[in-house]
Design a protein around this motif. Sequence first.
Motif, short mmCIF file in Angstrom:
data_model
loop_
_atom_site.label_atom_id
_atom_site.label_comp_id
_atom_site.label_asym_id
_atom_site.label_seq_id
_atom_site.Cartn_x
_atom_site.Cartn_y
_atom_site.Cartn_z
N ALA B 51 0.82 -1.17 -0.10
CA ALA B 51 -0.08 0.18 -0.01
C ALA B 51 1.05 1.01 0.03
O ALA B 51 0.52 2.32 -0.77
N GLN B 52 1.92 1.18 0.82
CA GLN B 52 3.10 2.47 0.81
C GLN B 52 3.92 2.39 -0.29
O GLN B 52 4.76 3.33 -0.48
N GLN B 53 3.86 1.34 -1.07
CA GLN B 53 4.95 1.05 -2.02
C GLN B 53 6.26 1.45 -1.44
O GLN B 53 7.24 1.90 -2.15
N HIS B 54 6.73 0.77 -0.29
CA HIS B 54 7.74 0.81 0.46
C HIS B 54 8.09 -0.47 1.15
O HIS B 54 7.36 -0.74 1.99
N HIS B 55 8.92 -1.16 0.52
CA HIS B 55 9.08 -2.55 1.20
C HIS B 55 10.29 -2.84 1.93
O HIS B 55 11.34 -2.27 1.83
N PRO B 56 10.23 -3.69 3.06
CA PRO B 56 11.33 -3.97 4.00
C PRO B 56 12.45 -4.90 3.35
O PRO B 56 12.28 -5.60 2.50
N ASN B 57 13.49 -5.01 3.92
CA ASN B 57 14.25 -5.77 3.80
C ASN B 57 14.30 -6.64 5.22
O ASN B 57 14.52 -6.31 6.34
N TRP B 58 13.82 -7.75 4.96
CA TRP B 58 13.38 -8.67 6.25
C TRP B 58 13.68 -10.07 5.97
O TRP B 58 13.85 -10.71 4.97
N GLY B 59 13.86 -10.62 7.18
CA GLY B 59 14.32 -12.20 7.42
C GLY B 59 13.40 -12.86 8.44
O GLY B 59 13.27 -12.18 9.43
N ASN B 60 13.31 -14.10 8.02
CA ASN B 60 12.54 -14.73 9.37
C ASN B 60 13.02 -16.28 9.32
O ASN B 60 13.31 -16.97 8.37
N VAL B 61 13.15 -16.59 10.56
CA VAL B 61 13.38 -18.19 10.96
C VAL B 61 12.59 -18.48 12.05
O VAL B 61 12.60 -17.90 13.02
N TYR B 62 11.48 -19.60 11.61
CA TYR B 62 10.56 -20.06 12.70
C TYR B 62 9.64 -18.82 13.27
O TYR B 62 9.02 -18.29 12.65
N ASN B 63 9.93 -18.53 14.47
CA ASN B 63 9.10 -17.51 15.18
C ASN B 63 10.03 -16.03 15.28
O ASN B 63 9.58 -14.96 15.79
N GLN B 64 11.04 -16.06 14.77
CA GLN B 64 11.96 -14.73 14.86
C GLN B 64 11.66 -13.91 13.32
O GLN B 64 11.66 -14.45 12.32
N LEU B 65 11.52 -12.57 13.68
CA LEU B 65 11.36 -11.72 12.43
C LEU B 65 12.28 -10.61 12.69
O LEU B 65 12.48 -9.83 13.37
N GLU B 66 13.25 -10.41 11.70
CA GLU B 66 14.21 -9.25 11.49
C GLU B 66 13.78 -8.28 10.16
O GLU B 66 13.57 -8.86 9.40
N ILE B 67 13.76 -7.04 10.52
CA ILE B 67 13.17 -6.12 9.74
C ILE B 67 14.15 -4.95 9.74
O ILE B 67 14.47 -4.26 10.67
N SER B 68 14.55 -4.76 8.22
CA SER B 68 15.34 -3.43 8.27
C SER B 68 14.54 -2.57 7.13
O SER B 68 14.25 -2.93 6.30
N LEU B 69 14.83 -1.14 7.39
CA LEU B 69 13.87 -0.21 6.41
C LEU B 69 14.82 0.76 5.93
O LEU B 69 15.75 1.30 6.80
N SER B 70 14.80 1.03 4.71
CA SER B 70 15.82 2.28 4.12
C SER B 70 15.06 2.77 2.87
O SER B 70 14.30 2.05 2.42
N THR B 71 15.70 3.75 2.42
CA THR B 71 14.88 4.07 1.34
C THR B 71 16.05 4.31 0.08
O THR B 71 16.98 5.18 0.18
N HIS B 72 15.89 3.36 -0.73
CA HIS B 72 17.09 2.92 -1.87
C HIS B 72 17.47 4.24 -2.57
O HIS B 72 18.76 4.51 -2.68
N ASP B 73 16.38 5.08 -2.95
CA ASP B 73 16.61 6.22 -3.84
C ASP B 73 17.55 7.18 -3.16
O ASP B 73 18.24 8.02 -3.90
#
Lengths: 96, 96
Positions: B51-73
Amino acid sequence: MKKLSEDEIQNKLKDLEGWTYAKKAIHTSFQFENFKEAFTVMTRIAFEAEAQQHHPNWGNVYNQLEISLSTHDADGVTEKDFKMASAIEQIVDPSN
Amino acid sequence: MKKLSEDEIQNKLKDLEGWTYAKKAIHTSFQFENFKEAFTVMTRIAFEAEAQQHHPNWGNVYNQLEISLSTHDADGVTEKDFKMASAIEQIVDPSN
């Protein structure tokens, strides 16, 4: 679940295009048209992972998906990982 | 979209619990009860990202979620990242 030897792993990898073995896990990556396509595939993989009770270590950025599979309890790669890898290939490219 | 200075970023991070700034991105991680709970939250975040047209860099293993956000442009962190971070916090803990 028995941990596979490196020879066994390399042998099984011959049947899986684009997968490699490193650091006690098998790895692949995919590139999709956009985020929506990538997450659609991730959702199908998530249901499969839950059904098999075997979950990937995976990461996504926009249209890129990286997946690693290993069996924690065996401290390496087992048949469970190859079963999951085959399911992932079927999801990504059902024509295979 | 204007790249924020490190001072601006650190100031804005005061309003976000559990987020840090490093390597031109803001980062957080969550631990859920199990894979199904983690992927449920990921699905809600995926819709928000689209919806925001802004996508995370994220990783998941089982119950763990890691999220990074940055603006490429912008080659760094912008208001778009903080908007997305706030949306993620609302999804994970709507009582906030």
